[in-house]
Design a protein around this motif. Sequence first.
Motif, PDB file in Angstrom:
ATOM      1  N   LYS A   1       0.832  -1.217   0.000  1.00 49.10           N
ATOM      2  CA  LYS A   1       0.000   0.000   0.000  1.00 49.10           C
ATOM      3  C   LYS A   1       0.863   1.261   0.000  1.00 49.10           C
ATOM      4  O   LYS A   1       0.437   2.324  -0.448  1.00 49.10           O
ATOM      5  CB  LYS A   1      -0.909   0.009   1.224  1.00 49.10           C
ATOM      6  CG  LYS A   1      -2.046  -0.986   1.178  1.00 49.10           C
ATOM      7  CD  LYS A   1      -2.919  -0.834   2.431  1.00 49.10           C
ATOM      8  CE  LYS A   1      -4.113  -1.798   2.394  1.00 49.10           C
ATOM      9  NZ  LYS A   1      -4.976  -1.653   3.604  1.00 49.10           N
TER      10      LYS A   1
ATOM     11  N   GLN B   1       2.090   3.784  -3.522  1.00 53.20           N
ATOM     12  CA  GLN B   1       1.414   5.041  -3.860  1.00 53.20           C
ATOM     13  C   GLN B   1       1.872   5.610  -5.202  1.00 53.20           C
ATOM     14  O   GLN B   1       2.055   6.817  -5.374  1.00 53.20           O
ATOM     15  CB  GLN B   1       1.617   6.082  -2.745  1.00 53.20           C
ATOM     16  CG  GLN B   1       1.000   5.663  -1.420  1.00 53.20           C
ATOM     17  CD  GLN B   1       1.205   6.690  -0.334  1.00 53.20           C
ATOM     18  OE1 GLN B   1       2.005   7.619  -0.467  1.00 53.20           O
ATOM     19  NE2 GLN B   1       0.462   6.570   0.751  1.00 53.20           N
TER      20      GLN B   1
ATOM     21  N   VAL C   1      -4.650   3.805  -5.135  1.00 57.70           N
ATOM     22  CA  VAL C   1      -4.987   3.330  -3.790  1.00 57.70           C
ATOM     23  C   VAL C   1      -5.181   1.808  -3.835  1.00 57.70           C
ATOM     24  O   VAL C   1      -5.920   1.293  -4.687  1.00 57.70           O
ATOM     25  CB  VAL C   1      -6.264   4.007  -3.253  1.00 57.70           C
ATOM     26  CG1 VAL C   1      -6.637   3.444  -1.875  1.00 57.70           C
ATOM     27  CG2 VAL C   1      -6.070   5.515  -3.169  1.00 57.70           C
TER      28      VAL C   1
END
Length: 466
Positions: free
Chosen positions: A336, A339, A344
């Motif tokens: 995660k 980016q 997302v």
Amino acid sequence: MRNRSIRFKMSLWFTVALALVAGITLLAVLMASRMVLRGTIRDYLISTVEENVDNISFVSYQGDTHIYGYIPYSSGFLQIDLDYMETVNDVSTALYAEDGTLLYGENPLSRQTSQIAFSESRTWNVKVNGVRYDVYDRKLNLDIPGEKSLWIRGLVPETRSADQLKEIIRLSLIILPVLILLAILSGYLVVDKLLAPIQRIQKTAEDISAGDDLKKRIDPGKNQDEVGRLARVFNQMLDRLERSFETERQFTSDASHELRTPTSVILAQSEYTLAKERTPENYKEALRVIHGQGEKMKTLITDMLDYTRMEQSAERYTMEELDLSALVLQTAEPMKKIQDKGIVLEVKAEEGLKVQGNAELLTRLLQNLISNAYRYGKENGHIQVSLTGADQEVKLCVSDDGIGIAPEDQKRIFDRFYRVDGARSGEGTGLGLAIVKKAAELHGARIDLSSAPGEGSAFTIIFKKN
């Protein structure tokens, strides 16, 4: 002996073993025959004496003493069937008075046995001049007034059985060698037939060794024996060798092709920069280009080695029960933080879903799918990673809302180094999805792809639930 052929060695050992068995058999037959012959001759001696007993009787008579078949004795005559008292088949019988007086018949050992007392229905033996004789005495219960009992003594030499035994030996020495020769010949033919498949294996191996054709195979036929299994194992070995050589050839071809571009860029950038004096900013820019191409080469080589290792050495990856739910979270959550392009990443995984698999391969599979989604996702887009279980299946899905894949490219998207349009070829090594497919195959899983240009893609890996 070490340089002799297997056919010669097998035939030799078969011959030696056969000769040994034949010798032992002959010895056993001779021993058994000797015992049987002795018993048979002894039984014949007893039966002959018993028949003579039944053919002797006493007749009270006062008259002519020269009646044929009658022997004067005491107050009458002994009536004897003269045909029975003769020597027949080496069995001699003689009629005696109680005191040992010979009344009738033949006894070639009269002198040697005259001092030996009669013994009712007993077989005994005596050795004379190196020859052993079996002797049998039988008492006659004749009612003769004023006289004691009469005796019949029969005897037979053991040479009788020896002669028959010699005949058996003579026949055996004629028949056994013939049987041994026939057995050796048949054994040689059987060995030749049994070794024929091995000779075919040898011929195939020589043909392959002499040339470059690894597609040749041995025909095992319908044989399910050791030789047939050997032929099948040999074919499996050739299949593996062929795959290994093909993989090596493909790896060499891919490496030379894929590394040519970054190598050319590095060389061109180096030559351009060294052609004349440059500013510090120009040197830094050249080093950044060279470093970027070096990183691309390192990633490419790593992917190529990993894919080749998966193709060649699938057995090195141990399969065990693992918690796929935990593995998905451990792999996806840290990603995660990438980016890239404002994308997302969302992760949803049902708890406690387990499969039979390899953690290293499954981690690489998921990383490649997520990296692929980042690479071809749109600005400020979304990636969803989901893990669900239903019935006997576990589904791992990675979807994005990026550029998508055209229908004509979807069938080849998992091929090594396959490129589609320019938008999908600027980054990556071209091995990411090929590694995903190979890892899924090693787990016995299948891949479903749903994609449309401009609408994104969804890759679903379907495992069997453990």
